[in-house]
Design a protein around this motif. Structure first.
Motif, PDB file in Angstrom:
ATOM      1  N   GLY A  69      -6.327  -5.765  -4.374  1.00 26.22           N
ATOM      2  CA  GLY A  69      -7.646  -5.299  -4.777  1.00 26.22           C
ATOM      3  C   GLY A  69      -7.640  -3.966  -5.482  1.00 26.22           C
ATOM      4  N   THR A  70      -6.662  -3.103  -5.170  1.00 21.63           N
ATOM      5  CA  THR A  70      -6.636  -1.760  -5.754  1.00 21.63           C
ATOM      6  C   THR A  70      -6.397  -1.763  -7.257  1.00 21.63           C
ATOM      7  N   TRP A  71      -5.828  -2.847  -7.795  1.00 17.83           N
ATOM      8  CA  TRP A  71      -5.588  -2.850  -9.244  1.00 17.83           C
ATOM      9  C   TRP A  71      -5.944  -4.174  -9.924  1.00 17.83           C
ATOM     10  N   GLY A  73      -8.409  -6.269  -8.648  1.00 17.70           N
ATOM     11  CA  GLY A  73      -9.839  -6.444  -8.474  1.00 17.70           C
ATOM     12  C   GLY A  73     -10.259  -7.795  -7.924  1.00 17.70           C
ATOM     13  N   ILE A 216     -14.390   2.792  -9.796  1.00 21.53           N
ATOM     14  CA  ILE A 216     -14.436   1.330  -9.853  1.00 21.53           C
ATOM     15  C   ILE A 216     -14.888   0.868 -11.232  1.00 21.53           C
ATOM     16  N   SER A 219     -12.198   1.104 -13.981  1.00 22.05           N
ATOM     17  CA  SER A 219     -11.051   0.206 -13.891  1.00 22.05           C
ATOM     18  C   SER A 219     -11.432  -1.262 -13.938  1.00 22.05           C
ATOM     19  N   GLN A 220     -12.741  -1.548 -13.973  1.00 27.69           N
ATOM     20  CA  GLN A 220     -13.244  -2.925 -14.074  1.00 27.69           C
ATOM     21  C   GLN A 220     -12.790  -3.808 -12.917  1.00 27.69           C
ATOM     22  N   LEU A 221     -12.558  -3.211 -11.763  1.00 30.91           N
ATOM     23  CA  LEU A 221     -12.083  -4.006 -10.636  1.00 30.91           C
ATOM     24  C   LEU A 221     -13.120  -4.995 -10.129  1.00 30.91           C
ATOM     25  N   HIS A 226     -12.023  -9.241 -16.005  1.00 25.92           N
ATOM     26  CA  HIS A 226     -10.919  -8.279 -15.968  1.00 25.92           C
ATOM     27  C   HIS A 226      -9.604  -9.036 -16.190  1.00 25.92           C
ATOM     28  N   GLY A 229      -6.629  -8.822 -13.795  1.00 28.14           N
ATOM     29  CA  GLY A 229      -6.960  -9.474 -12.540  1.00 28.14           C
ATOM     30  C   GLY A 229      -6.887 -10.989 -12.638  1.00 28.14           C
ATOM     31  N   ILE A 286     -10.526  -2.450  -2.895  1.00 25.10           N
ATOM     32  CA  ILE A 286     -11.335  -1.962  -4.014  1.00 25.10           C
ATOM     33  C   ILE A 286     -12.166  -0.766  -3.567  1.00 25.10           C
TER      34      ILE A 286
END
Length: 411
Positions: A69-71, A73, A216, A219-221, A226, A229, A286
């Motif tokens: 989730g951290t990158w 999303g 958030i 980064s479009q998480l 995305h 993602g 996230i």
């Protein structure tokens, strides 16, 4: 007593309790090699559901989805959740056919030997053992990183505590002890996970504090378009499906289920249960980004968020939860690796008696703990360890299982 000391005592106590439960359950029983490796046709729907969910829902649920989730999303998490459910759904379909074709089987490698010959058997054996061992090391790595973040103890020490406790009852009772402890762990883990996540969500204001952050947005998480993602979600879908089809712990449970109807129902319902578990755990990764989490804490994003937002007593619950999760999957992996290595040993060494093979199985179980603890002490990324093993499995999964349905496929 400080929170650190309470956390250490809770960890040791939980490990000892489950180890004792597993040993006491099989104490006095006459454990045969069949009982140790398979527990054939003896598990009903409830026990089957609890052991499959407990086996698949390892401590990785608290680490890898959050890191994803951290990158990657939302889209990465959707792929992760569906990917984790996909092999369970596939086994719900393929498992009955495997059981029908090889009713006295023990492992996937036995099918590969009979269907494709010795060359493909050796390849499948290497793939399965490599994947399950990496999975085992990743589980220990996850719990060690989390424990190190909270209590600041060496990684090798926390890994050793968990490994010794799990090895103790798994080497003594095999899958019989594993399935019994899984039933208890299943009853505890789901409510405990719900409590921890609900408290965390309430402290964050329903996740809005993290999700409204500029970190958030940039980064479009949270975006469904995305691209990184989406790519990663598709990668996980393929990788986890391929890898978990080579998880001997699941094939042990295929043969443990009492009939084909129970088998299909158990694996299908387990697939449904796993989807929200993975997705909800990952969403907090996230939120951790939105709260300003350092990049080097991605592997323990959920625990970083817990440390930053909720009371210390909830942290103790999270530690106990993580320990139960890692023991529930680690005993399955230990039993699965041993089953893979020894189920065909009688074919290679017909002079070995069942008692000899049982003794060898127990010795192998014990020795597997040492290299797993060593790898866990290095602190590698949990997600990286899984992807390393998944890549190898992805190259083998289609021809192996398509051979169940097409006679033209050869070794």
């Amino acid at each position: 007593m400080s929170i650190n000391n309470i956390a250490i005592v809770a960890t040791i106590a939980t490990a000892i309790i489950f180890s004792t439960i597993g040993v006491l359950h099989v104490r006095g029983m006459r454990i045969s090699l069949e009982d140790f490796l398979t527990q054939r046709n003896s598990v009903g729907a409830w026990a089957g559901l609890s052991t499959v969910v407990a086996s698949v829902a390892g401590s990785w649920i608290l680490f890898a989805p959050g890191e994803t989730g951290t990158w990657a999303g939302i889209m990465g998490l959707i792929g992760y959740a569906l990917g984790q459910a996909a092999p369970l759904g596939a086994i719900a379909f393929i498992g009955p056919r495997m059981k029908r074709l090889m009713p006295e089987g023990h492992s996937l490698t036995e099918y590969v030997w009979c269907r494709f010959g010795s060359g493909m058997y050796l390849l499948a054996l290497l793939v399965m053992v490599f994947y399950m061992f990496i999975y085992l090391a990743a589980e220990l790595t996850g719990i060690s990183l989390a424990f190190g973040l909270i209590v600041e103890v060496p990684l090798w020490l926390s890994a050793s505590i968990v490994a010794m406790a799990t090895v103790a009852y798994t080497s003594y009772g095999g899958i019989k002890a594993t399935i019994f402890t899984d039933k208890i762990q299943f009853l505890i883990m789901l409510p405990l996970l719900a409590v921890v996540l609900l408290i965390l969500a309430s402290k964050l204001g329903g996740l809005s504090q993290g999700f409204d952050s500029d970190l958030i947005t940039d980064s479009q998480l949270l975006s469904f378009t995305h691209i990184p993602g989406i790519k990663f979600g598709l990668t996980l879908l393929v990788a986890i499906l391929a890898a978990d089809m080579f998880h001997q712990g699941f094939w042990q449970r295929v043969y443990a289920c009492k009939d084909e109807k129970t088998l299909s129902r158990v694996f299908f319902i387990s697939a449904i249960i796993v989807i929200p578990l993975v997705f909800l755990s990952g969403v907090f990764g996230i939120a951790a980004v939105g709260m300003g989490m350092p990049a080097d804490s991605a592997s323990v994003a959920l625990f970083w968020l817990i440390l930053e937002t909720i009371p210390p007593w909830v942290l103790i619950l999270a530690i106990i939860l993580a320990l139960i999760l890692v023991m529930s999957s680690m005993d399955t992996l230990l039993s699965g690796i041993v089953s893979t290595l020894t189920s065909d040993l009688h074919r290679l060494r017909p002079d070995f008696s069942n008692s000899d093979l049982l003794r060898i199985s127990r010795i192998v179980t014990v020795f597997l703990g040492f290299p797993a603890v060593f790898i866990a002490s290095q602190g590698y990324s949990v997600l990286y360890l899984f992807l390393l093993a998944d890549l190898l499995c992805a190259g083998c999964v289609f021809p192996v299982f398509y051979g169940l349905f097409d006679k033209r496929i050869s070794g």
